[in-house]
Design an enzyme around this catalytic site. Structure first.
Site, PDB file in Angstrom:
ATOM      1  N   TRP A 103       0.832  -1.205   0.000  1.00  0.00           N
ATOM      2  CA  TRP A 103       0.000   0.000   0.000  1.00  0.00           C
ATOM      3  C   TRP A 103       0.865   1.253   0.000  1.00  0.00           C
ATOM      4  O   TRP A 103       0.558   2.236  -0.690  1.00  0.00           O
ATOM      5  CB  TRP A 103      -0.957  -0.004   1.192  1.00  0.00           C
ATOM      6  CG  TRP A 103      -1.927  -1.149   1.123  1.00  0.00           C
ATOM      7  CD1 TRP A 103      -1.976  -2.216   1.965  1.00  0.00           C
ATOM      8  CD2 TRP A 103      -2.939  -1.370   0.131  1.00  0.00           C
ATOM      9  NE1 TRP A 103      -2.980  -3.075   1.558  1.00  0.00           N
ATOM     10  CE2 TRP A 103      -3.576  -2.591   0.451  1.00  0.00           C
ATOM     11  CE3 TRP A 103      -3.374  -0.654  -0.996  1.00  0.00           C
ATOM     12  CZ2 TRP A 103      -4.629  -3.110  -0.312  1.00  0.00           C
ATOM     13  CZ3 TRP A 103      -4.418  -1.166  -1.761  1.00  0.00           C
ATOM     14  CH2 TRP A 103      -5.027  -2.377  -1.416  1.00  0.00           C
ATOM     15  N   ASP A 170      -1.096   7.079   6.574  1.00  0.00           N
ATOM     16  CA  ASP A 170      -2.161   6.155   6.196  1.00  0.00           C
ATOM     17  C   ASP A 170      -2.387   5.224   7.393  1.00  0.00           C
ATOM     18  O   ASP A 170      -1.547   4.383   7.691  1.00  0.00           O
ATOM     19  CB  ASP A 170      -1.721   5.356   4.959  1.00  0.00           C
ATOM     20  CG  ASP A 170      -2.717   4.256   4.578  1.00  0.00           C
ATOM     21  OD1 ASP A 170      -3.747   4.116   5.256  1.00  0.00           O
ATOM     22  OD2 ASP A 170      -2.442   3.534   3.587  1.00  0.00           O
ATOM     23  N   LYS A 194     -11.906  -1.471   8.173  1.00  0.00           N
ATOM     24  CA  LYS A 194     -11.257  -2.301   9.194  1.00  0.00           C
ATOM     25  C   LYS A 194     -11.905  -1.966  10.541  1.00  0.00           C
ATOM     26  O   LYS A 194     -12.881  -2.572  10.898  1.00  0.00           O
ATOM     27  CB  LYS A 194      -9.744  -2.058   9.221  1.00  0.00           C
ATOM     28  CG  LYS A 194      -8.982  -2.945   8.252  1.00  0.00           C
ATOM     29  CD  LYS A 194      -8.836  -2.355   6.912  1.00  0.00           C
ATOM     30  CE  LYS A 194      -7.877  -3.169   6.081  1.00  0.00           C
ATOM     31  NZ  LYS A 194      -7.814  -2.718   4.697  1.00  0.00           N
TER      32      LYS A 194
HETATM   33  C1  PLP Z   1      -2.775   0.195   4.897  1.00  0.00           C
HETATM   34  C2  PLP Z   1      -3.738   0.261   3.753  1.00  0.00           C
HETATM   35  N1  PLP Z   1      -3.743   1.346   2.948  1.00  0.00           N
HETATM   36  C3  PLP Z   1      -4.573   1.454   1.912  1.00  0.00           C
HETATM   37  C4  PLP Z   1      -5.467   0.450   1.597  1.00  0.00           C
HETATM   38  C5  PLP Z   1      -6.382   0.611   0.419  1.00  0.00           C
HETATM   39  O1  PLP Z   1      -7.625   0.926   0.887  1.00  0.00           O
HETATM   40  P1  PLP Z   1      -8.906   1.056  -0.049  1.00  0.00           P
HETATM   41  O2  PLP Z   1      -9.243  -0.321  -0.498  1.00  0.00           O
HETATM   42  O3  PLP Z   1      -9.921   1.661   0.865  1.00  0.00           O
HETATM   43  O4  PLP Z   1      -8.556   1.934  -1.190  1.00  0.00           O
HETATM   44  C6  PLP Z   1      -5.517  -0.707   2.396  1.00  0.00           C
HETATM   45  C7  PLP Z   1      -6.462  -1.779   2.090  1.00  0.00           C
HETATM   46  O5  PLP Z   1      -6.478  -2.838   2.676  1.00  0.00           O
HETATM   47  C8  PLP Z   1      -4.633  -0.801   3.496  1.00  0.00           C
HETATM   48  O6  PLP Z   1      -4.643  -1.881   4.286  1.00  0.00           O
END
Ligand code: PLP
Length: 356
Positions: A103, A170, A194
């Site tokens: 991510w 994030d 989550k």
């Molecule tokens: C740490 C982290 N950042 C970003 C994301 C991406 O999130 P989204 O699916 O809401 O775009 C996730 C998804 O699991 C994540 O765990």
């Protein structure tokens, strides 16, 4: 309800009482003989939901004055782009990132499209099984970005660096799981699915006075100031996701808030990591000091036991234990609503494997 021990990585477990209220709201919201999802988002009952959700975020996380709390759409993935668009100067813009997982890498790739982006700490050399430390963040960057919890790899930042610039994080997979000093951050974002609620909304907590300083022309929907000025109602908000998030945050508050959940999350983590370290059939993936309390990654030391172990946990009503394809093995995601008993059920299966 929720008869399975749900270790899913996200979307994930929510408290049964939240799911019950959420389902009732679909048929008859507030006893008005209307569904939550068929009333106007500008009606009094929904505006009250939005106000309550914002109030709960502020209260639970002790958000200081001068920050806005937004409920947006597009997931954390859209924030990967909105952050550089709103914070990186158009001319000579520069940002610094840690690369601690898939991510984080996606966030870096978006920032690179808008300006110079340097990676100051990187754990890709060991398939992201640790959190880089001791890195230096140059004074001249517009902002520094990190990922507090790496959902796929099972690592978590235990503390945050002092930063000479704006600080962005994030927190998609560990927000509301532990105490955080919001005043150390300028912008925090998190996909809801989550610890907050169902997929469909993204929480953004942003310090108001950092915005509007890049010299960029930012498209309306991607400009945080648009959403601040319209109180997250510039366009139709994801009413169901916000409502369920509000219920879930109320559940957290009613049980004792962040202090209560942090203590419970520590107990859950201790229980499973103790077993991983005790039982010769298992090995943890992440470096011990960087182990995540939310996502526990581990492997079997004897691959011949794989099908037996899989059968045993499935027969015990456990769901969602398979590791991400880029790590393999197993991942037990233990978000806020996962009870201690579910962790005990998994630990029992791990112990029983030794006798088979
Ligand atoms: C740490 C982290 N950042 C970003 C994301 C991406 O999130 P989204 O699916 O809401 O775009 C996730 C998804 O699991 C994540 O765990």
């Amino acid at each position: 309800m929720n008869k399975k021990h749900n270790f899913s990585a996200g979307p994930c477990i929510l408290p049964p009482e939240v799911l019950k209220k959420a389902s009732e709201s679909i048929l008859n919201f507030n006893n008005d003989n209307l569904s939550l999802i068929e009333i106007s988002h500008r009606s009094k009952p929904f505006v009250a939901v939005m106000d309550k959700a914002i109030e709960l975020v502020k209260e639970l996380l002790k958000v200081p004055k001068g920050y806005s709390v937004l409920f947006l759409q597009g997931g954390a993935s859209l924030e990967f782009l909105m952050v550089p668009l709103n914070l990186m100067k158009e001319k000579g813009g520069k940002s610094a990132y840690t690369n601690t997982g898939a991510w984080a890498k996606k966030a870096i790739d978006e920032a690179k499209q808008l300006g110079e982006t340097i990676v100051v700490g990187d754990s890709s050399d060991k398939n992201y099984n640790y959190i880089p430390k001791g890195y230096i963040i140059p004074e001249d960057v517009d902002y520094f970005h990190c990922t507090s919890n790496n959902t796929i790899f099972g690592t978590q930042m235990k503390d945050f660096p002092e930063v000479p610039s704006l600080m962005v994080c994030d927190m998609s997979s560990d927000i509301f799981s532990r105490k955080i000093d919001i005043s150390k951050f300028d912008l925090i974002y998190a996909g809801a699915q989550k610890n907050m609620g169902p997929a469909g909304t993204t929480l953004v907590i942003v310090k108001d006075d950092i915005l509007g300083k890049t010299g960029r022309n930012i498209p309306t929907m991607l400009n945080y100031n648009t959403h601040i000025s319209k109180e997250s109602m510039f366009n139709t908000p994801p009413v169901f996701a916000i409502y369920v998030s509000m219920l879930n945050l109320q559940w957290l508050k009613d049980h004792g808030g962040i202090e209560w959940i942090e203590d419970l999350n520590n107990q859950k983590a201790e229980m499973i990591y103790n077993e991983i370290d005790r039982n010769p059939l298992f090995k943890g993936v992440a470096e011990k000091e960087d182990r995540s309390n939310m996502n526990v990654t581990f492997t079997l030391t004897d691959p011949n036991k794989e099908s037996l172990f899989n059968q045993m946990w499935e027969n015990s009503g456990i769901n969602g234990l398979k590791g991400h394809r880029s790590v393999g093995g197993y991942r037990a995601s233990m978000y806020n609503a996962l009870p201690l008993e579910s962790v005990q059920a998994l630990v029992n299966v791990m112990k029983n494997l030794e006798n088979n």
